[in-house]
Design a protein around this motif. Structure first.
Motif, short mmCIF file in Angstrom:
data_model
loop_
_atom_site.label_atom_id
_atom_site.label_comp_id
_atom_site.label_asym_id
_atom_site.label_seq_id
_atom_site.Cartn_x
_atom_site.Cartn_y
_atom_site.Cartn_z
N ALA A 1 0.82 -1.22 0.00
CA ALA A 1 0.00 0.00 0.00
C ALA A 1 0.85 1.26 0.00
CB ALA A 1 -0.93 0.00 1.21
N GLN A 2 2.05 1.21 0.56
CA GLN A 2 2.94 2.38 0.53
C GLN A 2 3.34 2.71 -0.90
OE1 GLN A 2 6.13 1.19 3.17
NE2 GLN A 2 5.32 2.46 4.81
N HIS A 3 3.31 1.73 -1.76
CA HIS A 3 3.74 1.92 -3.14
C HIS A 3 2.57 2.22 -4.09
CE1 HIS A 3 7.88 0.76 -2.32
NE2 HIS A 3 7.36 -0.13 -1.50
N ILE A 4 1.37 1.67 -3.77
CA ILE A 4 0.26 1.86 -4.72
C ILE A 4 -1.04 2.34 -4.06
CG2 ILE A 4 1.20 0.18 -6.36
CD1 ILE A 4 -0.92 -1.82 -5.39
N ARG A 5 -1.04 2.67 -2.78
CA ARG A 5 -2.20 3.12 -2.00
C ARG A 5 -3.00 1.92 -1.47
NH1 ARG A 5 -3.59 5.69 -6.62
NH2 ARG A 5 -5.79 5.17 -6.31
N PRO A 6 -3.79 2.11 -0.40
CA PRO A 6 -4.46 0.99 0.26
C PRO A 6 -5.48 0.23 -0.58
CG PRO A 6 -4.29 2.83 1.77
CD PRO A 6 -3.83 3.34 0.43
N MET A 7 -6.39 0.89 -1.25
CA MET A 7 -7.43 0.14 -1.97
C MET A 7 -6.87 -0.63 -3.17
SD MET A 7 -9.93 0.37 -0.01
CE MET A 7 -8.95 0.80 1.42
N PRO A 8 -5.96 -0.05 -3.97
CA PRO A 8 -5.36 -0.88 -5.01
C PRO A 8 -4.56 -2.06 -4.42
CG PRO A 8 -5.04 1.43 -5.53
CD PRO A 8 -5.61 1.37 -4.14
N ALA A 9 -3.95 -1.85 -3.26
CA ALA A 9 -3.22 -2.95 -2.61
C ALA A 9 -4.19 -4.07 -2.22
CB ALA A 9 -2.46 -2.45 -1.39
N ILE B 1 -4.85 -3.37 6.06
CA ILE B 1 -3.89 -2.54 5.33
C ILE B 1 -3.87 -1.12 5.88
CG2 ILE B 1 -3.45 -1.43 3.10
CD1 ILE B 1 -4.35 -4.05 1.77
N VAL B 2 -5.03 -0.52 6.03
CA VAL B 2 -5.10 0.86 6.52
C VAL B 2 -4.63 0.92 7.97
CG1 VAL B 2 -6.66 2.77 7.05
CG2 VAL B 2 -6.87 1.55 4.88
N GLY B 3 -5.12 0.01 8.81
CA GLY B 3 -4.76 0.02 10.22
C GLY B 3 -3.29 -0.23 10.47
N THR B 4 -2.71 -1.19 9.76
CA THR B 4 -1.29 -1.49 9.94
C THR B 4 -0.43 -0.30 9.55
OG1 THR B 4 -1.67 -3.84 9.61
CG2 THR B 4 0.59 -3.06 9.30
N GLY B 5 -0.82 0.38 8.47
CA GLY B 5 -0.07 1.56 8.05
C GLY B 5 -0.18 2.70 9.05
N ALA B 6 -1.30 2.78 9.77
CA ALA B 6 -1.54 3.90 10.68
C ALA B 6 -1.08 3.62 12.12
CB ALA B 6 -3.02 4.27 10.69
N VAL B 7 -1.39 2.44 12.64
CA VAL B 7 -1.10 2.17 14.06
C VAL B 7 -0.25 0.93 14.29
CG1 VAL B 7 -3.18 3.37 14.84
CG2 VAL B 7 -3.29 0.91 14.40
N GLY B 8 0.13 0.23 13.22
CA GLY B 8 0.97 -0.96 13.35
C GLY B 8 0.17 -2.25 13.28
N ALA B 9 0.88 -3.33 12.97
CA ALA B 9 0.24 -4.63 12.81
C ALA B 9 -0.33 -5.15 14.13
CB ALA B 9 1.23 -5.64 12.23
N ASN B 10 0.40 -4.99 15.22
CA ASN B 10 -0.04 -5.54 16.50
C ASN B 10 -1.33 -4.89 16.98
OD1 ASN B 10 0.12 -7.22 18.70
ND2 ASN B 10 1.50 -5.90 19.84
N ALA B 11 -1.40 -3.57 16.94
CA ALA B 11 -2.61 -2.88 17.38
C ALA B 11 -3.78 -3.23 16.48
CB ALA B 11 -2.38 -1.36 17.39
N THR B 12 -3.55 -3.24 15.18
CA THR B 12 -4.62 -3.55 14.24
C THR B 12 -5.15 -4.96 14.44
OG1 THR B 12 -3.72 -2.03 12.61
CG2 THR B 12 -5.19 -3.74 11.78
N LEU B 13 -4.26 -5.94 14.47
CA LEU B 13 -4.70 -7.32 14.60
C LEU B 13 -5.28 -7.60 15.98
CD1 LEU B 13 -1.92 -9.18 12.59
CD2 LEU B 13 -4.20 -8.52 11.85
N SER B 14 -4.80 -6.93 17.00
CA SER B 14 -5.36 -7.11 18.34
C SER B 14 -6.80 -6.63 18.40
CB SER B 14 -4.53 -6.36 19.39
OG SER B 14 -3.27 -6.97 19.54
#
Length: 150
Positions: free
Chosen positions: A28-36, A90-103
């Motif tokens: 997503a950093q390369h092509i944006r979240p929705m295309p990712a 994708i959006v959550g991991t980019g904003a707050v990290g994988a751990n917070a998002t998945l938790s």
């Protein structure tokens, strides 16, 4: 009781779910979240096509089409649910990290799953909520809170 292969697939699915977050967030950093999300689903669909063709075991594609036609329309919403999950990760991991998002996603999934089972909305039929399940979910949510403490 489920076979060991079922449990192994669930464990591998957990690992894949955790890996999916940073992998898709990097894309997503390369092509944006929705295309990712679209790319992720396209690659996943191609992989599932190969797996499906390899595991038909004598079942014809026409019988699959017949089963699909007989399925209730709402049962097709699983792909939409998956798209929401992948996009949220994708959006959550980019904003707050994988751990917070998945938790947070896991906590919401656990509570929702208890309610779904209790209502009998799954294929296993109604599974009543008992106090050990509630305590277990609360302990898991408490553990997630501890993991997220910075």
């Amino acid at each position: 009781m489920a076979s060991w292969l079922t449990w192994l697939l669930i464990v591998v699915g957990g690992v894949a779910g955790a890996l999916q977050a940073p992998v898709n967030a990097t894309l997503a950093q390369h092509i944006r979240p929705m295309p990712a999300s679209l790319v992720s689903f396209t690659v996943g669909a191609a992989a599932m096509l190969v797996v499906t063709l390899l595991t038909l075991r004598g079942q014809s594609l026409s019988s699959l089409a017949g089963g699909l036609a007989a399925a209730p329309a709402w049962s097709l919403l699983g792909g939409l649910c998956g798209a929401v999950v992948v996009s949220a990760v994708i959006v959550g991991t980019g904003a707050v990290g994988a751990n917070a998002t998945l938790s947070l996603i896991t906590a919401v999934q656990l509570v929702t799953a208890l309610l779904i089972d209790a209502a009998g909305l799954g294929t296993a039929g109604p599974i009543p909520i008992r106090w050990p399940q509630v305590v277990g979910v609360l302990l898991m949510i408490g553990g997630m809170k501890l993991v997220l403490t910075r």
